[in-house]
Write an enzyme that holds these catalytic residues in place. Sequence first.
Site, short mmCIF file in Angstrom:
data_model
loop_
_atom_site.label_atom_id
_atom_site.label_comp_id
_atom_site.label_asym_id
_atom_site.label_seq_id
_atom_site.Cartn_x
_atom_site.Cartn_y
_atom_site.Cartn_z
N PRO A 1 0.78 -1.24 0.00
CA PRO A 1 0.00 0.00 0.00
C PRO A 1 0.81 1.30 0.00
O PRO A 1 0.81 2.06 0.97
CB PRO A 1 -0.84 -0.13 1.26
CG PRO A 1 0.01 -0.94 2.19
CD PRO A 1 0.72 -1.93 1.29
N CYS A 2 1.43 1.60 -1.12
CA CYS A 2 2.21 2.83 -1.24
C CYS A 2 1.33 4.07 -1.18
O CYS A 2 1.82 5.16 -0.88
CB CYS A 2 3.05 2.81 -2.51
SG CYS A 2 2.13 2.48 -4.01
#
Length: 141
Positions: free
Chosen positions: A108-109
Amino acid sequence: MAETTRQFLSDLAEAFPGVDWRRDDNHPAIRAAAQQLAEYFRGERAHFDVPLDLRGTPFQLKVWQALRRIPYGETRSYRDLAQAVGNPKSSRAVGGANGRNPVGIIVPCHRVIAASGGLGGFSCGLAYKRKLLDLEAGAKA
């Protein structure tokens, strides 16, 4: 970033010569990823457990592992992430590793924002980043 399957496969062939790249939508890992992504977008999934074979520099791998530890619905600054990987002055390098994340959403950047509270950057565009953050803020997963 590749915009078509054909371009993506071409990029893979260039990056990894000698490997036979074919799209296989029936591969169990692809089917599991698709199922988990669908659950995520319905607000039913907060964590992904599909098998990943992440490849990058040791620093990138460290950043990507740290990304996976950011809880669903929460954000961290690039500075926070730099501290989490043991390099408190490497916020820009963290941003670079974040931008090279090969499996966004699953890693989850989008949960990394600027220290000022602004969105920072996102390879798919800030409108998508905002939608992902809003999804997580409003979902019950």
